[in-house]
Motif scaffolding. Structure first.
Motif, PDB file in Angstrom:
ATOM      1  N   TYR A   1     -28.619   9.467 -36.249  1.00  0.00           N
ATOM      2  CA  TYR A   1     -28.210   9.375 -37.659  1.00  0.00           C
ATOM      3  C   TYR A   1     -27.160  10.452 -37.946  1.00  0.00           C
ATOM      4  CZ  TYR A   1     -31.860  12.990 -38.041  1.00  0.00           C
ATOM      5  OH  TYR A   1     -32.649  14.095 -37.854  1.00  0.00           O
ATOM      6  N   ASP A   2     -26.413  10.223 -39.037  1.00  0.00           N
ATOM      7  CA  ASP A   2     -25.380  11.166 -39.492  1.00  0.00           C
ATOM      8  C   ASP A   2     -24.372  11.486 -38.394  1.00  0.00           C
ATOM      9  OD1 ASP A   2     -26.574  11.288 -41.961  1.00  0.00           O
ATOM     10  OD2 ASP A   2     -27.695  13.123 -41.531  1.00  0.00           O
ATOM     11  N   VAL A   3     -23.866  10.450 -37.715  1.00  0.00           N
ATOM     12  CA  VAL A   3     -22.897  10.682 -36.636  1.00  0.00           C
ATOM     13  C   VAL A   3     -21.664   9.791 -36.833  1.00  0.00           C
ATOM     14  CG1 VAL A   3     -24.455  11.574 -34.875  1.00  0.00           C
ATOM     15  CG2 VAL A   3     -24.244   9.094 -35.181  1.00  0.00           C
ATOM     16  N   ALA A   4     -21.138   9.776 -38.051  1.00  0.00           N
ATOM     17  CA  ALA A   4     -19.977   8.938 -38.343  1.00  0.00           C
ATOM     18  C   ALA A   4     -18.788   9.301 -37.456  1.00  0.00           C
ATOM     19  CB  ALA A   4     -19.605   9.064 -39.822  1.00  0.00           C
ATOM     20  N   GLU A   5     -18.611  10.585 -37.191  1.00  0.00           N
ATOM     21  CA  GLU A   5     -17.490  11.016 -36.352  1.00  0.00           C
ATOM     22  C   GLU A   5     -17.639  10.473 -34.930  1.00  0.00           C
ATOM     23  OE1 GLU A   5     -15.519  15.209 -34.728  1.00  0.00           O
ATOM     24  OE2 GLU A   5     -16.742  15.222 -36.559  1.00  0.00           O
ATOM     25  N   LEU A   6     -18.852  10.518 -34.387  1.00  0.00           N
ATOM     26  CA  LEU A   6     -19.097   9.975 -33.055  1.00  0.00           C
ATOM     27  C   LEU A   6     -18.871   8.471 -33.034  1.00  0.00           C
ATOM     28  CD1 LEU A   6     -20.128  10.041 -30.139  1.00  0.00           C
ATOM     29  CD2 LEU A   6     -22.469   9.967 -31.052  1.00  0.00           C
ATOM     30  N   THR A   7     -19.371   7.770 -34.050  1.00  0.00           N
ATOM     31  CA  THR A   7     -19.182   6.320 -34.118  1.00  0.00           C
ATOM     32  C   THR A   7     -17.701   5.965 -34.134  1.00  0.00           C
ATOM     33  OG1 THR A   7     -21.271   6.063 -35.316  1.00  0.00           O
ATOM     34  CG2 THR A   7     -19.704   4.235 -35.440  1.00  0.00           C
ATOM     35  N   ALA A   8     -16.908   6.715 -34.893  1.00  0.00           N
ATOM     36  CA  ALA A   8     -15.471   6.460 -34.939  1.00  0.00           C
ATOM     37  C   ALA A   8     -14.830   6.712 -33.571  1.00  0.00           C
ATOM     38  CB  ALA A   8     -14.822   7.340 -36.000  1.00  0.00           C
ATOM     39  N   ALA A   9     -15.280   7.756 -32.877  1.00  0.00           N
ATOM     40  CA  ALA A   9     -14.738   8.043 -31.549  1.00  0.00           C
ATOM     41  C   ALA A   9     -15.118   6.952 -30.554  1.00  0.00           C
ATOM     42  CB  ALA A   9     -15.245   9.401 -31.073  1.00  0.00           C
TER      43      ALA A   9
ATOM     44  N   LEU B   1     -34.115  -3.190 -32.613  1.00  0.00           N
ATOM     45  CA  LEU B   1     -33.106  -2.340 -33.245  1.00  0.00           C
ATOM     46  C   LEU B   1     -32.460  -3.146 -34.352  1.00  0.00           C
ATOM     47  CD1 LEU B   1     -31.362  -0.780 -30.094  1.00  0.00           C
ATOM     48  CD2 LEU B   1     -33.083   0.290 -31.575  1.00  0.00           C
ATOM     49  N   THR B   2     -32.581  -2.685 -35.565  1.00  0.00           N
ATOM     50  CA  THR B   2     -32.008  -3.404 -36.699  1.00  0.00           C
ATOM     51  C   THR B   2     -30.793  -2.649 -37.222  1.00  0.00           C
ATOM     52  OG1 THR B   2     -33.522  -2.255 -38.189  1.00  0.00           O
ATOM     53  CG2 THR B   2     -34.201  -4.424 -37.375  1.00  0.00           C
ATOM     54  N   PHE B   3     -29.720  -3.384 -37.462  1.00  0.00           N
ATOM     55  CA  PHE B   3     -28.461  -2.779 -37.885  1.00  0.00           C
ATOM     56  C   PHE B   3     -28.192  -3.110 -39.342  1.00  0.00           C
ATOM     57  CE2 PHE B   3     -28.194  -3.122 -33.330  1.00  0.00           C
ATOM     58  CZ  PHE B   3     -27.632  -1.912 -32.958  1.00  0.00           C
ATOM     59  N   GLY B   4     -28.690  -2.247 -40.210  1.00  0.00           N
ATOM     60  CA  GLY B   4     -28.380  -2.380 -41.625  1.00  0.00           C
ATOM     61  C   GLY B   4     -27.162  -1.549 -41.971  1.00  0.00           C
ATOM     62  N   PRO B   5     -26.769  -1.566 -43.228  1.00  0.00           N
ATOM     63  CA  PRO B   5     -25.575  -0.829 -43.657  1.00  0.00           C
ATOM     64  C   PRO B   5     -25.654   0.668 -43.382  1.00  0.00           C
ATOM     65  CG  PRO B   5     -26.282  -2.376 -45.350  1.00  0.00           C
ATOM     66  CD  PRO B   5     -27.362  -2.347 -44.324  1.00  0.00           C
ATOM     67  N   THR B   6     -26.872   1.213 -43.296  1.00  0.00           N
ATOM     68  CA  THR B   6     -27.009   2.652 -43.094  1.00  0.00           C
ATOM     69  C   THR B   6     -27.179   3.050 -41.624  1.00  0.00           C
ATOM     70  OG1 THR B   6     -29.415   2.547 -43.408  1.00  0.00           O
ATOM     71  CG2 THR B   6     -28.037   2.922 -45.375  1.00  0.00           C
TER      72      THR B   6
ATOM     73  N   PRO C   1     -26.273   4.218 -38.077  1.00  0.00           N
ATOM     74  CA  PRO C   1     -25.087   4.991 -37.688  1.00  0.00           C
ATOM     75  C   PRO C   1     -24.097   4.227 -36.822  1.00  0.00           C
ATOM     76  CG  PRO C   1     -27.034   5.731 -36.493  1.00  0.00           C
ATOM     77  CD  PRO C   1     -27.512   4.831 -37.577  1.00  0.00           C
ATOM     78  N   PHE C   2     -24.585   3.248 -36.060  1.00  0.00           N
ATOM     79  CA  PHE C   2     -23.699   2.517 -35.167  1.00  0.00           C
ATOM     80  C   PHE C   2     -23.399   1.103 -35.657  1.00  0.00           C
ATOM     81  CE2 PHE C   2     -25.926   5.544 -32.230  1.00  0.00           C
ATOM     82  CZ  PHE C   2     -24.834   6.392 -32.071  1.00  0.00           C
TER      83      PHE C   2
END
Length: 260
Positions: free
Chosen positions: A133-141, A166-171, A173-174
């Motif tokens: 969680y809280d890894v927007a910078e990593l996701t962008a990379a 694994l469920t991918f909701g709006p929140t 991180p990936f």
């Protein structure tokens, strides 16, 4: 050749680059025995102070058995240098740290190492984490890596539902790369627990191009990457990154880890 010469050469191989020792070996290999001229040739082969210190020790030891041919000393220097270089290439490791700093040098930051692995990958990235969680910078990379053709795979756990989907909701991180990266989980039905009530996917690692691997206590979270006390090892040479890649691939092929 005496043990004193051997010991001096081994010490030099540990501390002096192999190309410098090779130059020193070339300077004395035609010498029939130790002499003041062979001493000068050995020590003067390279002007670097560090080399000259060790060359002096080799010469001093060689002078104890002056009948030893220069060719024998040169061959020993080349062999020791090649062996030391091979060992260094097999064990190119660094300590990786998140948390308070000290005066100790050589500790690399988790944030820096993770960023470098992702930014420099050219073929593949595999990331394993217990929580994220809280890894927007990593996701962008990771999105940038995918855009340049890198195959990105993430093996993840859902801590609140171990073995669940694994469920991918709006929140999540990936969520931005859910359609372009590969995601895997360890389903409950393939887990066996012998000493605890349940087994968990608790490993954390990042493997880049099957040639570099960060093995760390840090999860893929902002706290793990930036704030907690976390410790890991970065392996940048040798067979271990490839072996770890193969191990995870076999777990996927066997169905122990499944795509989601």
């Amino acid at each position: 050749m005496s043990d004193l010469v051997t010991d001096a050469i081994v010490e030099a191989a540990i501390h002096v680059p192999d190309d410098l020792l090779a130059a020193g070996a070339a300077a004395i290999e035609a010498s029939p025995r130790w002499s003041p001229s062979s001493r000068s040739a050995l020590i003067g082969a390279i002007p670097a102070t560090h080399y000259r210190e060790h060359a002096t020790k080799i010469s001093q030891a060689w002078a104890r058995t002056p009948e030893t041919p220069g060719a024998a000393v040169a061959a020993a220097m080349r062999t020791a240098a090649a062996t030391a270089a091979a060992v260094r290439s097999e064990h190119n490791t660094s300590l990786v740290w998140t948390g308070p700093s000290t005066e100790v040098t050589g500790l690399r930051s988790t944030r820096s190492v993770l960023s470098t692995l992702v930014a420099n990958a050219t073929r593949s990235l595999v990331l394993v984490s217990f929580t994220s969680y809280d890894v927007a910078e990593l996701t962008a990379a990771l999105a940038d890596a995918i855009a340049r053709g890198v195959n990105v795979s993430l093996i993840l756990e859902t801590p609140d539902d171990p073995g669940g989907p694994l469920t991918f909701g709006p929140t999540h991180p990936f969520e931005p790369i859910k359609a372009t990266a590969r995601f895997y989980r360890w389903p409950l039905e393939t887990r066996e627990a012998f000493f605890a009530k349940a087994a968990r996917l608790h490993a954390k690692c990042v493997i880049a191009d099957r040639s570099s691997a960060l093995i760390t206590s840090a999860n893929l979270t902002s706290a793990g990457i930036n704030d907690n006390i976390e410790l890991g090892v970065l392996i940048e040479a040798g067979p271990l990154p490839e072996r770890l890649s193969q191990h995870l691939e076999l777990l996927i092929e066997s169905g122990t880890l499944e795509p989601t």
